[in-house]
Design a protein around this motif. Structure first.
Motif, PDB file in Angstrom:
ATOM      1  N   MET A  19       0.852  -1.184   0.000  1.00 29.40           N
ATOM      2  CA  MET A  19       0.000   0.000   0.000  1.00 29.40           C
ATOM      3  C   MET A  19       0.895   1.245   0.000  1.00 29.40           C
ATOM      4  O   MET A  19       1.912   1.264   0.683  1.00 29.40           O
ATOM      5  N   ARG A  20       0.499   2.249  -0.781  1.00 23.97           N
ATOM      6  CA  ARG A  20       1.306   3.465  -0.980  1.00 23.97           C
ATOM      7  C   ARG A  20       2.714   3.150  -1.505  1.00 23.97           C
ATOM      8  O   ARG A  20       3.686   3.778  -1.087  1.00 23.97           O
ATOM      9  N   GLN A  21       2.785   2.168  -2.415  1.00 28.13           N
ATOM     10  CA  GLN A  21       4.098   1.817  -2.970  1.00 28.13           C
ATOM     11  C   GLN A  21       4.655   2.914  -3.870  1.00 28.13           C
ATOM     12  O   GLN A  21       5.853   2.999  -4.088  1.00 28.13           O
ATOM     13  N   ALA A  22       3.768   3.761  -4.401  1.00 27.61           N
ATOM     14  CA  ALA A  22       4.215   4.962  -5.118  1.00 27.61           C
ATOM     15  C   ALA A  22       4.211   6.107  -4.113  1.00 27.61           C
ATOM     16  O   ALA A  22       3.479   6.068  -3.135  1.00 27.61           O
ATOM     17  N   GLY A  23       5.013   7.112  -4.360  1.00 26.91           N
ATOM     18  CA  GLY A  23       4.916   8.285  -3.494  1.00 26.91           C
ATOM     19  C   GLY A  23       6.246   8.800  -2.989  1.00 26.91           C
ATOM     20  O   GLY A  23       7.311   8.434  -3.491  1.00 26.91           O
ATOM     21  N   ARG A  33       6.918  14.799  -9.266  1.00 34.23           N
ATOM     22  CA  ARG A  33       5.873  15.564  -8.582  1.00 34.23           C
ATOM     23  C   ARG A  33       6.247  17.046  -8.463  1.00 34.23           C
ATOM     24  O   ARG A  33       5.367  17.908  -8.436  1.00 34.23           O
ATOM     25  N   PHE A  39      -1.515  18.608  -6.180  1.00 35.18           N
ATOM     26  CA  PHE A  39      -1.557  17.138  -6.160  1.00 35.18           C
ATOM     27  C   PHE A  39      -2.663  16.559  -7.031  1.00 35.18           C
ATOM     28  O   PHE A  39      -2.447  15.606  -7.782  1.00 35.18           O
ATOM     29  N   PHE A  68      -2.238   5.142  -9.680  1.00 36.14           N
ATOM     30  CA  PHE A  68      -1.907   6.361  -8.961  1.00 36.14           C
ATOM     31  C   PHE A  68      -3.058   7.345  -9.081  1.00 36.14           C
ATOM     32  O   PHE A  68      -3.318   7.909 -10.150  1.00 36.14           O
ATOM     33  N   SER A  69      -3.765   7.521  -7.968  1.00 34.82           N
ATOM     34  CA  SER A  69      -4.896   8.439  -7.899  1.00 34.82           C
ATOM     35  C   SER A  69      -5.102   8.706  -6.425  1.00 34.82           C
ATOM     36  O   SER A  69      -4.170   8.530  -5.633  1.00 34.82           O
ATOM     37  N   PHE A  84      -5.125  20.101  -1.552  1.00 38.40           N
ATOM     38  CA  PHE A  84      -4.118  19.511  -0.679  1.00 38.40           C
ATOM     39  C   PHE A  84      -3.165  20.599  -0.244  1.00 38.40           C
ATOM     40  O   PHE A  84      -2.563  21.275  -1.056  1.00 38.40           O
ATOM     41  N   PHE A 136      -8.982   1.167  -7.152  1.00 38.08           N
ATOM     42  CA  PHE A 136      -9.418   1.309  -5.759  1.00 38.08           C
ATOM     43  C   PHE A 136     -10.416   2.441  -5.606  1.00 38.08           C
ATOM     44  O   PHE A 136     -10.581   3.294  -6.481  1.00 38.08           O
ATOM     45  N   TYR A 146     -13.946  12.396   5.634  1.00 36.81           N
ATOM     46  CA  TYR A 146     -13.280  13.581   5.063  1.00 36.81           C
ATOM     47  C   TYR A 146     -14.299  14.640   4.644  1.00 36.81           C
ATOM     48  O   TYR A 146     -14.076  15.839   4.789  1.00 36.81           O
ATOM     49  N   PRO A 152      -8.576  15.660   7.542  1.00 37.98           N
ATOM     50  CA  PRO A 152      -8.234  14.652   8.548  1.00 37.98           C
ATOM     51  C   PRO A 152      -8.805  15.064   9.907  1.00 37.98           C
ATOM     52  O   PRO A 152      -9.068  16.245  10.138  1.00 37.98           O
ATOM     53  N   PHE A 199     -10.615   0.854   0.384  1.00 34.38           N
ATOM     54  CA  PHE A 199      -9.899   1.338   1.561  1.00 34.38           C
ATOM     55  C   PHE A 199     -10.884   1.884   2.585  1.00 34.38           C
ATOM     56  O   PHE A 199     -11.440   2.967   2.399  1.00 34.38           O
ATOM     57  N   THR A 201     -10.136   3.065   5.657  1.00 32.33           N
ATOM     58  CA  THR A 201      -9.044   3.471   6.541  1.00 32.33           C
ATOM     59  C   THR A 201      -9.526   3.812   7.955  1.00 32.33           C
ATOM     60  O   THR A 201      -8.831   3.568   8.927  1.00 32.33           O
ATOM     61  N   TRP A 202     -10.738   4.368   8.051  1.00 35.85           N
ATOM     62  CA  TRP A 202     -11.234   4.830   9.365  1.00 35.85           C
ATOM     63  C   TRP A 202     -12.345   3.945   9.911  1.00 35.85           C
ATOM     64  O   TRP A 202     -13.090   4.367  10.815  1.00 35.85           O
TER      65      TRP A 202
HETATM   66  O1  1CP Z   1       0.919   3.727  -4.474  1.00 33.02           O
HETATM   67  C1  1CP Z   1      -0.136   4.184  -4.049  1.00 33.02           C
HETATM   68  O2  1CP Z   1      -0.833   3.596  -3.219  1.00 33.02           O
HETATM   69  C2  1CP Z   1      -0.540   5.520  -4.583  1.00 33.02           C
HETATM   70  C3  1CP Z   1      -1.980   5.763  -4.826  1.00 33.02           C
HETATM   71  C4  1CP Z   1      -2.747   6.289  -3.593  1.00 33.02           C
HETATM   72  C5  1CP Z   1      -3.736   5.612  -2.869  1.00 33.02           C
HETATM   73  C6  1CP Z   1      -4.168   4.173  -3.029  1.00 33.02           C
HETATM   74  C7  1CP Z   1      -2.647   7.590  -3.050  1.00 33.02           C
HETATM   75  C8  1CP Z   1      -1.715   8.646  -3.503  1.00 33.02           C
HETATM   76  N1  1CP Z   1      -3.598   7.724  -2.068  1.00 33.02           N
HETATM   77  C9  1CP Z   1      -4.265   6.524  -1.931  1.00 33.02           C
HETATM   78  C10 1CP Z   1      -5.375   6.219  -1.015  1.00 33.02           C
HETATM   79  C11 1CP Z   1      -5.729   7.159   0.087  1.00 33.02           C
HETATM   80  N2  1CP Z   1      -5.749   8.517   0.073  1.00 33.02           N
HETATM   81  C12 1CP Z   1      -6.234   6.722   1.334  1.00 33.02           C
HETATM   82  C13 1CP Z   1      -6.470   5.282   1.720  1.00 33.02           C
HETATM   83  C14 1CP Z   1      -5.203   4.587   2.086  1.00 33.02           C
HETATM   84  C15 1CP Z   1      -4.562   5.026   3.369  1.00 33.02           C
HETATM   85  O3  1CP Z   1      -5.197   4.872   4.418  1.00 33.02           O
HETATM   86  O4  1CP Z   1      -3.427   5.499   3.306  1.00 33.02           O
HETATM   87  C16 1CP Z   1      -6.496   7.862   2.111  1.00 33.02           C
HETATM   88  C17 1CP Z   1      -7.033   7.912   3.535  1.00 33.02           C
HETATM   89  C18 1CP Z   1      -6.186   9.000   1.310  1.00 33.02           C
HETATM   90  C19 1CP Z   1      -6.371  10.424   1.677  1.00 33.02           C
HETATM   91  C20 1CP Z   1      -5.086  11.148   1.566  1.00 33.02           C
HETATM   92  N3  1CP Z   1      -4.521  11.529   0.373  1.00 33.02           N
HETATM   93  C21 1CP Z   1      -4.184  11.479   2.602  1.00 33.02           C
HETATM   94  C22 1CP Z   1      -4.357  11.147   4.092  1.00 33.02           C
HETATM   95  C23 1CP Z   1      -4.968  12.258   4.848  1.00 33.02           C
HETATM   96  C24 1CP Z   1      -5.065  11.942   6.339  1.00 33.02           C
HETATM   97  O5  1CP Z   1      -6.156  11.599   6.795  1.00 33.02           O
HETATM   98  O6  1CP Z   1      -4.045  12.072   7.030  1.00 33.02           O
HETATM   99  C25 1CP Z   1      -3.078  12.119   2.019  1.00 33.02           C
HETATM  100  C26 1CP Z   1      -1.889  12.706   2.690  1.00 33.02           C
HETATM  101  C27 1CP Z   1      -3.321  12.113   0.598  1.00 33.02           C
HETATM  102  C28 1CP Z   1      -2.409  12.623  -0.458  1.00 33.02           C
HETATM  103  C29 1CP Z   1      -1.711  11.568  -1.236  1.00 33.02           C
HETATM  104  N4  1CP Z   1      -2.350  10.542  -1.919  1.00 33.02           N
HETATM  105  C30 1CP Z   1      -1.436   9.780  -2.594  1.00 33.02           C
HETATM  106  C31 1CP Z   1      -0.137  10.345  -2.329  1.00 33.02           C
HETATM  107  C32 1CP Z   1       1.156   9.833  -2.895  1.00 33.02           C
HETATM  108  C33 1CP Z   1      -0.323  11.442  -1.476  1.00 33.02           C
HETATM  109  C34 1CP Z   1       0.767  12.389  -0.956  1.00 33.02           C
HETATM  110  C35 1CP Z   1       0.649  13.683  -1.676  1.00 33.02           C
HETATM  111  C36 1CP Z   1       1.870  14.169  -2.385  1.00 33.02           C
HETATM  112  O7  1CP Z   1       2.622  13.478  -3.092  1.00 33.02           O
HETATM  113  O8  1CP Z   1       2.079  15.367  -2.259  1.00 33.02           O
END
Ligand code: 1CP
Length: 342
Positions: A19-23, A33, A39, A68-69, A84, A136, A146, A152, A199, A201-202
């Motif tokens: 999970m979150r393997q990209a980023g 980025r 974002f 990636f979304s 964001f 997803f 949200y 958050p 997902f 998550t909460w």
């Molecule tokens: O490889 C991957 O998984 C990338 C794709 C992806 C996915 C599946 C991203 C990119 N976001 C998500 C899902 C996501 N987004 C969830 C469910 C998974 C989890 O619990 O982590 C949630 C709750 C979000 C909401 C979200 N988007 C947050 C969390 C906010 C909080 O409550 O603290 C954040 C920080 C984001 C931004 C985001 N989404 C994805 C990335 C790489 C980022 C970081 C932003 C950046 O690069 O600036």
């Protein structure tokens, strides 16, 4: 190989993705980025989103790519704009009442969401056949947190308060989100994803009665409606924090596989869940961050309990931004060595 396991097959070594393997932990992601500060604009630009999807698969030879979304493209497309803020996460204008829910639109797959579907189709065309592409969505409950909190939250007082005071009114929002997520996942499958993950998550902040009503029931409806259009699509549910409610979640929703957070004991999951569906998880992301012998021990213990499967190796939540990429490489290498160990 991921698909074989989701169909009930057993593989040693197990398939692995994260999970979150990209980023942000990947330097090549940060470089890509940095050219697009916003974002969601990044998510809505196929050329960039395709590249971000493929980066970790290329670097680590993972068994799956995840689109990636973001889960928050759903409120954004329903007319509740999402932005964001650097270092703070997502921001929305909070939904205050039923009138605000009524004002939301449905999800149309045009404009920016059409760009997401173009990303899916392009990624699928670039991936080897044996690498699965995962689509997803956020579960209705997690999206609602949200949308009602406006971002958050620490205590989820606004969203939980609404659900308790006015369950029928809150239920209208949840129903809208079931429809929107069915439409989103249907479009992703039409565009070429092989499996979807939901997902939630909460989920773990809900009391037991609320978990049934706001996590299990909407997820069950979502999956039933998705399957009326795509009967064979594998679905991974990730109700984070569900704990002892996991068996009920699996039986009721009809998920193909369940993702475990790191608090779930792998031995307990082997006993209580492996007879019901495939299991995915659940290395603590902080253990991956730490790496070294401690990580090797934890991985061995998870594989020892679950690798008879059907099992998919993953984390218990997303990769943390400060994780050294070499630790991810070491993790994948350790999981792949399971074949000779078995
Ligand atoms: O490889 C991957 O998984 C990338 C794709 C992806 C996915 C599946 C991203 C990119 N976001 C998500 C899902 C996501 N987004 C969830 C469910 C998974 C989890 O619990 O982590 C949630 C709750 C979000 C909401 C979200 N988007 C947050 C969390 C906010 C909080 O409550 O603290 C954040 C920080 C984001 C931004 C985001 N989404 C994805 C990335 C790489 C980022 C970081 C932003 C950046 O690069 O600036």
């Amino acid at each position: 190989m991921l698909l074989d396991v989701l169909r009930g097959g057993r593989r040693q070594p197990p398939p692995v993705w994260l999970m979150r393997q990209a980023g942000r932990y990947l330097p090549e992601y940060r470089a890509l980025r940095s050219k697009t500060p916003d974002f969601l604009s990044f998510c809505y630009t196929p050329q960039l989103a395709v590249e971000a999807t493929l980066q970790p698969v290329r670097r680590f030879d993972l068994d799956a790519a995840i689109l990636f979304s973001d889960i928050l493209v759903v409120p954004d497309a329903m007319g509740q704009p999402v932005s964001f803020v650097e270092g703070e996460g997502p921001r929305l204008e909070a939904l205050a009442d039923s009138a605000a829910v009524e004002a939301l639109g449905g999800l149309r797959i045009d404009g920016r969401l059409a760009a997401v579907m173009e990303t899916v189709a392009t990624v699928r065309a670039h991936l080897p056949r044996e690498t699965a592409l995962i689509g997803f969505c956020g579960a209705p409950w997690t999206l609602a947190t949200y949308m009602v909190e406006g971002g958050p939250s620490r205590d989820f007082a606004a969203v939980k308060g609404w659900a308790v005071r006015d369950p029928d009114g809150f239920g209208v929002l949840i129903d809208r989100l079931v429809t929107a997520t069915v439409d989103l996942l249907t479009a992703q499958v039409d565009a070429g994803v092989d499996v979807v993950q939901i997902f939630d998550t909460w989920a773990g902040v809900l009391p037991a009665s609320g978990f049934r009503r706001w996590s299990i029931e909407p997820t069950k409806a979502l999956i039933a409606r998705l399957r009326s259009r795509h009967p064979d699509i594998p679905v991974i549910g990730f109700p984070r924090g569900a704990g002892v409610n996991l068996p009920e979640y699996v039986r009721e929703t009809g998920v193909t596989a369940v993702g475990l957070d790191s608090a779930v004991s792998p031995a307990w999951a082997a006993r209580e869940l492996l007879g019901l569906c495939a299991v995915q998880g659940n290395l603590d992301p902080v253990t991956l961050l730490a790496g070294g012998a401690a990580m090797e021990r934890e991985v061995a213990s998870i594989l020892g309990a679950l690798s008879d499967g059907p099992f998919v190796f993953n984390l218990g939540h997303g990769v943390l931004p400060s994780t050294p990429p070499e630790h991810v490489a070491a993790l994948v290498d350790r999981v792949r060595r399971q074949a000779s160990a078995a």
